[in-house]
Design an enzyme around this catalytic site. Structure first.
Site, mmCIF file in Angstrom:
data_model
loop_
_atom_site.group_PDB
_atom_site.id
_atom_site.type_symbol
_atom_site.label_atom_id
_atom_site.label_comp_id
_atom_site.label_asym_id
_atom_site.label_seq_id
_atom_site.Cartn_x
_atom_site.Cartn_y
_atom_site.Cartn_z
ATOM 1 N N ARG A 68 0.828 -1.217 0.000
ATOM 2 C CA ARG A 68 0.000 0.000 0.000
ATOM 3 C C ARG A 68 0.864 1.271 0.000
ATOM 4 O O ARG A 68 0.516 2.264 -0.630
ATOM 5 C CB ARG A 68 -0.923 -0.059 1.224
ATOM 6 N N ILE A 111 -7.405 7.220 -0.955
ATOM 7 C CA ILE A 111 -7.519 5.761 -0.965
ATOM 8 C C ILE A 111 -8.305 5.416 0.283
ATOM 9 O O ILE A 111 -8.003 5.921 1.367
ATOM 10 C CB ILE A 111 -6.159 5.025 -0.807
ATOM 11 N N SER A 112 -9.278 4.543 0.168
ATOM 12 C CA SER A 112 -10.091 4.173 1.326
ATOM 13 C C SER A 112 -9.237 3.566 2.438
ATOM 14 O O SER A 112 -8.168 2.999 2.193
ATOM 15 C CB SER A 112 -11.150 3.151 0.929
ATOM 16 N N GLN A 113 -9.786 3.678 3.649
ATOM 17 C CA GLN A 113 -9.229 3.021 4.827
ATOM 18 C C GLN A 113 -9.025 1.523 4.520
ATOM 19 O O GLN A 113 -9.867 0.923 3.832
ATOM 20 C CB GLN A 113 -10.292 3.219 5.907
#
Ligand code: SAH
Length: 214
Positions: free
Chosen positions: A35, A61-63
């Site tokens: 990530r 970017i999402s959790q």
């Protein structure tokens, strides 16, 4: 790098498995995709924190937990062709490519699409095609899709996405007003579309013909 690998391990244990994600393939994928390489140098140290991360163009970017949850709900298998709407950094596309046969990812911002393409290429992802366009209309040239994931919030489910969902297909997306939505799962079974509602979420808006105005 060992440091990031350890952080990913902890992320999966405490943020994802502890909150009820059980699909071992999803957990393994979240453990393996780097990530931190999808975000800029300045925020890299926080890449595995329990929150969304800023990328270019005011996007996020999402959790990690939300990425894992949406991926688990999508139930992706190696024979699937997947459409990912809202490429952003390319992180979610990479997660999907670990599980699927072929991934098409569509992004409205050309610069984001370009950066994502570069990141994905440098990491060796060859089964992801990044396209530029309005994903609220899906991506007709490669339709139909077995799975569709949308990482931006729509006011209502876009008809084009249902039209491009193969029989037996599944669509996961946030739907609702601009600042609060529900995660919805749509299934295409026996010529019918069924909808189930998962959890409340907050996503950046889907901007386009079947989304919000710019
Ligand atoms: N999945 C991404 C994060 C998505 S953020 C990741 O893993 O990094 C939502 C993205 O949707 C943003 O990049 C935004 O530009 C894009 N977007 C918004 N409306 C869109 C549309 N109609 N078509 C394609 N992309 C869209």
């Amino acid at each position: 790098m060992k440091r990031y690998q350890d952080e990913r391990e902890r992320m999966v244990t405490y943020q994802i498995a502890n909150r009820g994600i059980e699909d071992e393939r999803v957990l393994e994928t979240m453990r393996s995709v780097p990530r931190h390489l999808f975000v800029s140098q300045e925020v890299r140290g926080n890449a595995y924190a329990d929150n969304p991360i800023k990328i270019a163009g005011g996007q996020t970017i999402s959790q990690p937990y939300i990425v894992a949850l949406m991926t688990e709900l999508l139930d992706v298998h190696p024979e699937h062709r997947v459409l990912d709407v809202g490429t952003g950094s390319g992180y979610q596309a990479a997660i999907l490519a670990e599980l699927a046969g072929e991934v098409h990812s569509i992004e409205r911002h050309p610069e984001l699409a370009r950066t994502a393409r570069e990141t994905l290429e440098s990491l060796g992802y060859q089964r992801i095609k990044v396209h530029v366009g309005d994903g609220s209309q899906g991506y007709p040239p490669a339709a139909p899709y077995d799975r569709i994931l949308v990482a931006a919030a729509a006011p209502a489910v876009p008809q084009a996405l249902l039209d491009q969902l193969a029989p037996g297909g599944r669509l996961v997306l946030p739907v609702g007003p601009r600042y609060s939505q529900q995660l919805e799962v749509w299934q295409h079974i026996d010529d019918q579309f069924t909808r189930s509602v998962n959890i409340p979420v907050v996503f950046v808006p889907l901007i386009g013909e079947a989304g919000w105005d710019d």
